[in-house]
Enzyme design. Structure first.
Site, PDB file in Angstrom:
ATOM      1  N   ASN A 116       0.808  -1.221   0.000  1.00 40.79           N
ATOM      2  CA  ASN A 116       0.000   0.000   0.000  1.00 40.79           C
ATOM      3  C   ASN A 116       0.842   1.272   0.000  1.00 40.79           C
ATOM      4  OD1 ASN A 116      -2.467   1.767   0.778  1.00 40.79           O
ATOM      5  ND2 ASN A 116      -1.046   2.048   2.490  1.00 40.79           N
ATOM      6  N   TYR A 182       5.009   9.814 -10.946  1.00 36.15           N
ATOM      7  CA  TYR A 182       4.084   8.950 -10.206  1.00 36.15           C
ATOM      8  C   TYR A 182       3.297   8.050 -11.157  1.00 36.15           C
ATOM      9  CZ  TYR A 182       0.047   7.722  -7.263  1.00 36.15           C
ATOM     10  OH  TYR A 182      -0.936   7.052  -6.586  1.00 36.15           O
ATOM     11  N   LYS A 186       3.373   3.986 -11.284  1.00 33.06           N
ATOM     12  CA  LYS A 186       2.163   3.191 -11.068  1.00 33.06           C
ATOM     13  C   LYS A 186       1.838   2.332 -12.288  1.00 33.06           C
ATOM     14  CE  LYS A 186       0.911   4.148  -6.848  1.00 33.06           C
ATOM     15  NZ  LYS A 186       0.980   3.079  -5.820  1.00 33.06           N
TER      16      LYS A 186
END
Length: 283
Positions: A116, A182, A186
């Site tokens: 997470n 980012y 991802k």
């Protein structure tokens, strides 16, 4: 022939109904979302989404270890059970491996890893420093890989294996300005999930959750406590997600109900966002 057919029919009618009823003893199955006796690690589990994910596994009976850079004031808990904590920088290979070793030392096994930990502030791609990019990629892509490697080494030795859930972002599919590093990281996490699912099955299942806008404390500082009317207007569900939406998906993907789900990308984003052209013509 007619007599034979009649004989067969009448013979069938003489059979006792009791003989036609299979003698099967009732079987009770454990609840598929019962994680009693199971061991779970949640990275970044001291706040936000990870905190609620850890609470959900505790509520389902699991033993949970969470990690963060520093000890929080409050740990995830359910009833009289509280998650264990280990200060960990998941970007450091040795520290990440130590996290998994700690879980096994505490619980004797490891059944579920929820990767997470992640995130990034917005940054201008034209001027952002190489060091910033390296840190964002390390946190959002390399760290999940490193922790998953250590977890896989343990799970492969267990008779019933284990499950890894990677928490991704809609940015991997639909990047926004200010999220170049980012979004790239991802997107890498999503492909990494699919690649590891091929290599580590059948003992270890690895799945990915694509999250959208989630109402957390950090989001409230940007969008407002209610999610922001201007923002929620762009969402088909009429609201931002809440952390429990993601926690429920984690429970499913880690459970026996998902025993044949591997390498999947589960979209938990409420349908995404309306296209800008639609909003412009339907205001």
């Amino acid at each position: 022939m007619l007599g034979l057919a009649y004989s067969l029919i009448t013979t069938e009618r003489r059979v006792s109904p009791a003989l036609l009823t299979p003698k099967v003893s009732p079987v009770t199955h454990p609840h598929p979302l019962d994680f009693s006796g199971r061991a779970v690690v949640v990275t970044g589990g001291t706040k936000g989404i990870g905190f609620v994910v850890a609470e959900a596994f505790l509520a389902a009976g699991a033993n949970v270890l969470v990690c963060g850079r520093s000890a929080p004031d409050t740990l995830p808990a359910h009833g009289d059970r509280t998650a264990a904590f280990r200060a960990t920088d998941v970007r450091d290979h040795a520290d990440a491996a130590g996290l998994i070793d700690d879980a096994v030392a505490r619980f004797g096994r490891l059944d579920v890893l929820v990767n997470n930990a992640g995130g990034s502030p917005d940054a201008d791609a034209a001027t952002v420093s190489p060091r910033f990019v390296e840190k964002i990629v390390a946190l959002n892509l390399l760290a999940p890989f490193t922790v998953a490697q250590a977890a896989n080494a343990v799970m492969q030795q267990q008779s019933d294996g284990g499950a890894v859930v990677n928490i991704g972002s809609v940015s991997a599919h639909d990047p926004q300005p200010g999220t170049a590093a980012y979004s790239a990281a991802k997107a890498g996490l999503l492909v990494l999930t699919k690649a590891l699912a091929l290599e580590w099955a059948p003992k270890v299942r690895i799945n990915h959750i694509t999250t959208g806008l989630i109402r957390t404390e950090s989001a409230a500082s940007v969008y407002g406590e209610d999610g922001g009317a201007a923002v929620t207007r762009t969402l088909p569900m009429g609201r931002m997600a809440v952390p429990s939406d993601i926690a429920d998906a984690c429970l499913f993907l880690a459970s026996a109900q998902a025993s044949y789900v591997n390498g999947a990308d589960l979209a938990v984003h409420g349908g995404g966002e309306y296209p800008a052209r639609y909003l412009a013509t339907h205001s």
